[in-house]
Every structure is written in structure tokens, then in C-alpha cells.
Design an enzyme around this catalytic site. Sequence first.
Site, mmCIF file in Angstrom:
data_model
loop_
_atom_site.group_PDB
_atom_site.id
_atom_site.type_symbol
_atom_site.label_atom_id
_atom_site.label_comp_id
_atom_site.label_asym_id
_atom_site.label_seq_id
_atom_site.Cartn_x
_atom_site.Cartn_y
_atom_site.Cartn_z
ATOM 1 N N LYS A 21 0.833 -1.203 0.000
ATOM 2 C CA LYS A 21 0.000 0.000 0.000
ATOM 3 C C LYS A 21 0.872 1.259 0.000
ATOM 4 C CE LYS A 21 -3.014 0.892 3.570
ATOM 5 N NZ LYS A 21 -2.990 2.299 3.977
ATOM 6 N N SER A 22 1.898 1.282 0.851
ATOM 7 C CA SER A 22 2.740 2.485 0.948
ATOM 8 C C SER A 22 3.440 2.784 -0.371
ATOM 9 C CB SER A 22 3.804 2.294 2.035
ATOM 10 O OG SER A 22 3.207 2.278 3.297
ATOM 11 N N ARG A 121 -8.635 12.138 12.655
ATOM 12 C CA ARG A 121 -7.193 11.864 12.801
ATOM 13 C C ARG A 121 -6.364 13.159 12.757
ATOM 14 N NH1 ARG A 121 -5.518 6.959 9.181
ATOM 15 N NH2 ARG A 121 -3.685 7.151 10.498
ATOM 16 N N GLN A 168 4.581 9.399 7.103
ATOM 17 C CA GLN A 168 3.683 10.270 6.347
ATOM 18 C C GLN A 168 4.118 11.718 6.481
ATOM 19 O OE1 GLN A 168 -0.238 9.262 7.763
ATOM 20 N NE2 GLN A 168 -0.213 7.268 6.759
ATOM 21 N N ASP A 319 1.959 -1.157 11.969
ATOM 22 C CA ASP A 319 0.633 -1.596 11.516
ATOM 23 C C ASP A 319 0.332 -3.047 11.897
ATOM 24 O OD1 ASP A 319 0.168 0.905 10.469
ATOM 25 O OD2 ASP A 319 0.911 0.387 8.484
ATOM 26 N N ARG A 350 -6.425 1.687 18.009
ATOM 27 C CA ARG A 350 -6.140 0.252 17.894
ATOM 28 C C ARG A 350 -5.811 -0.399 19.231
ATOM 29 N NH1 ARG A 350 -3.144 0.298 11.937
ATOM 30 N NH2 ARG A 350 -5.117 0.296 10.779
HETATM 31 C C1 S3P Z 1 2.426 4.943 6.324
HETATM 32 C C2 S3P Z 1 3.001 5.340 7.506
HETATM 33 C C3 S3P Z 1 2.525 4.918 8.830
HETATM 34 C C4 S3P Z 1 1.613 3.692 8.725
HETATM 35 C C5 S3P Z 1 0.584 3.852 7.633
HETATM 36 C C6 S3P Z 1 1.263 4.026 6.289
HETATM 37 C C7 S3P Z 1 2.998 5.427 5.057
HETATM 38 O O1 S3P Z 1 1.776 5.976 9.412
HETATM 39 O O2 S3P Z 1 0.988 3.444 9.959
HETATM 40 O O3 S3P Z 1 -0.246 2.718 7.575
HETATM 41 O O4 S3P Z 1 2.687 4.869 3.976
HETATM 42 O O5 S3P Z 1 3.784 6.383 5.088
HETATM 43 P P1 S3P Z 1 2.482 7.197 10.224
HETATM 44 O O6 S3P Z 1 3.242 8.025 9.247
HETATM 45 O O7 S3P Z 1 1.332 7.942 10.840
HETATM 46 O O8 S3P Z 1 3.362 6.552 11.241
#
Ligand code: S3P
Length: 433
Positions: A21-22, A121, A168, A319, A350
Site C-alpha cells: 500500500k505504501s 485523525r 507520512q 501496523d 487500535r
Molecule cells: C504509512 C506510515 C505509517 C503507517 C501507515 C502508512 C505510510 O503511518 O501506519 O499505515 O505509507 O507512510 P504514520 O506516518 O502515521 O506513522
Amino acid sequence: MDKKITKAKSIKGTLRVPSDKSISHRSVILSSISDGTSIIKNYLKAGDTLTTVDVYRKLGVKIDEEKGLFFVHGVGLKGLKEPEDVLYMGNSGTTTRLTLGVLAGQNIFATLTGDNSLRKRPMKRVLLPLKNMGANVDGRNKGEFLPVAIRGGSLRGIEFFNEKASAQVKSALLLAGLNANRKTTIIEPVMSRDHTERMLKAMGANIKTEFDEGGYRVHLFPSDKLNPIDIDVPADPSSAAFFVAAAVLVPNSEILLKDVLINPTRDGFFRKLKEMGANIEYTNHREQNGEPVADILAKYSPDLKAISVEKREIPSMIDELPLLALVATQAEGETVIKGAEELRVKESDRIKAVVENLKQIGVKVEELPDGMIIKGKQKIKGGIVDSFHDHRIAMAFSILALISEEGIEIKNADCASISYPEFYQHLESLIEK
Ligand code: S3P
């Protein structure tokens, strides 16, 4: 949709879980602002990543899908078009926060909102540093929540200490930094996932990464352009984790998971399971588009030992922590997870979701402000749990159901489609009853 999953005799087979996904999000976002056409193979077609495609189309990027490939016709670093309406980010924190970074350097106005979960959020963590860089941005509740409105403009590079180790936030600032007047530096006490850095390097950005006593540092120098890329997205370790856990927990199981991303900022769950005594092996180790990939062989592991999870270990398994807590119910001893307060601001709280659900199915667990304590070797009676509309909670409890006496019914289980639309079919295909 509710879903009842019952005890399995074993889990067997070979599976390629959906793509990461990332990396999928980043492949569309970065190629949208490159100069030319990028081709993405194995793009994840799930709720969150289709939101990203939709959003960049509304920002004027032509994105075509043909024979399973995505063609993204980049518009350049400053070429996005002002959207005609509010951008709907659905459930996706990654789309929202990274896109805010991109929009900060565009001479356009945009408004962003999301679903019930996303509107709760925290956004200030991105808004504040973007304001410091010179963006005009504000949101509901003094800039904490969506809806957020942003008018991009001239940006200055900043030095930012990423205390929460949020990938993120780091990615948003790097994306903004591409259009800044000078260097942007991000310092992380614990390194968060580095897919943005790797992809920016591959696209010719002027980016340097280093480690010192303060942790991990990224320096990004402004660029004139990004080159397009051809990318093949590997399988998502966060999705593979569910089936690895299933194989470890269910007697007589053996499963081979193909093409899984094993970037060290992402594979903490597998390493932790090995530390617990799980029978997990990486095979066919290789590199794909600058990311390490392997097949993972996992087998039933009856002698699991409890472990403790420390703050510095959290980012590489963030995650997967709900799932790790569920696996810990079967380990000898008491597992302690601490320093994981970030779990409270994910798609659901969570910590609360895991604790409440475990209690519902007859398992003892102690809630901590920043984690939980889980007693091992517990019987899973079964019953009804809530997904809290959180994909990872729905999938994690589906796995625990496989070793429950009476089965587990998951309320609103269909939210799994946010990251893994085929999850229940795949699970069904591997179960031997
Ligand atoms: C992600 C970063 C993580 C992760 C999320 C995806 C990303 O979040 O929990 O599912 O793709 O950069 P955070 O940046 O809030 O830690």
C-alpha cells in the site's frame, strides 16, 4: 457485512498477497509530479490506493489503466491543476498527508476532507511544519482536523525533527521540499519507512541519507524535475503478516508467501515472531526497484515465547502490532507492548479496539496508555467482535478466529477492502477444515 470465521484444521498453500500500500500510493503521487510517463505494474487496487488515483486525476493528472498496468502522465513539479471541488480522501491518511505536502508548493487552492475516521485523525503534525515552510494552510479545530484548506505558494526549506517517526509526515515535507528554495532536512530518532527516499533517489532527486548518533537524517535539495519511473510493486508485508500469523498459530500449517517486501523499516513483525520462536524463513532474496523482496515460508510454531516490544522497535511493525498482540495470547509468558501511543490515532484507536475485542472473546489483557500487556497460552473461546471500521482490526481477528473454540463473528468485516479486497476469499482458499 458481518463475517463469522471458525476453527481451522490447518492452513496450507502458496499465495501472492496484494501489493504494498505504501509503495503504491507513492508510485502514483511521485510519478504525477514527474516529467513524463511512468508505468506501474502490480499497483494495489484497494480502497485507499484507488482514492489516490482518483485524487490525482482530479488534480489534472491523466492516469490510464490498461492490461493491469497503470500509466501515469506526470505534469511536472508545479503542474497540478486547481480541483473544481472538495477532494475526498476517503479513509486514507497516507493520501491526505502526502498530498498536503505536494499541494504546499503548487500555486493552487484545494480543500480536503475524508470519512468519519479520517476526520478524527490528527493533521496538525503536517500542517505546522508546512506552515513553517511558508504554505497557507488551515483546518477545523485550529488546524487539527479535516476539512483542511490549502493555498500553495513559495516555500523555504526547513530542518525538522520527526519525533513521532511518522513516515507520512517525513514524506509530506520531502515532497514539499522538492519545490522549496533551499535544502530540507528531516531528522528521525528512529527511522520510519523510507520508500519515499528510495523512490525519489530512483527518480533522480538530489537526496542524501545518513546515520549518526542523533539517528537518521535525510537531506533533500530542491529539484527542477523528477524523471518518470517504471516500477513493479512487491507484495505488502502488512498483508502477508496475517497469513504468516495464521500458519504460525494453526496446527499442521505451512504457507509460502511470494514476492513480499522485506525492507528493514517494514519487516519488524516477522523479526519479532522469529524472536518468539516462530518457524519463519526468507527465501529467494532479491532486489526489485531498489527495495528488498523475498518469499516467506511460515510453519506451525507451537513453542512461542512471550517478548517485550520497545519504543525503538515500534515503527518497523506499527501496523502489525494488533496482530502481534493476538499472536502473543498463544505464547508462553507475558508480552508487554509499550511506547505505541501512535496506535491510538490510526484508522481506529487500535489499543482500545484490541483490548475491547479480546475481552469480548474471553481473553485477559491489560490496557496501558501506550500499549498493552497480554498473558500467554490462553484459550480463545470466541464470540462477537467489532472491526471498528478498521481494516487491520477486522483481518487480525479473522486470524485469531482460526484457533477459537466457537468461532468469531466480526461486525463490519468488509472494511478489509481498504487494503485487501480479496482477503476473505484468500483465507477461505487456504483453510483446511
Ligand atoms: C504509512 C506510515 C505509517 C503507517 C501507515 C502508512 C505510510 O503511518 O501506519 O499505515 O505509507 O507512510 P504514520 O506516518 O502515521 O506513522
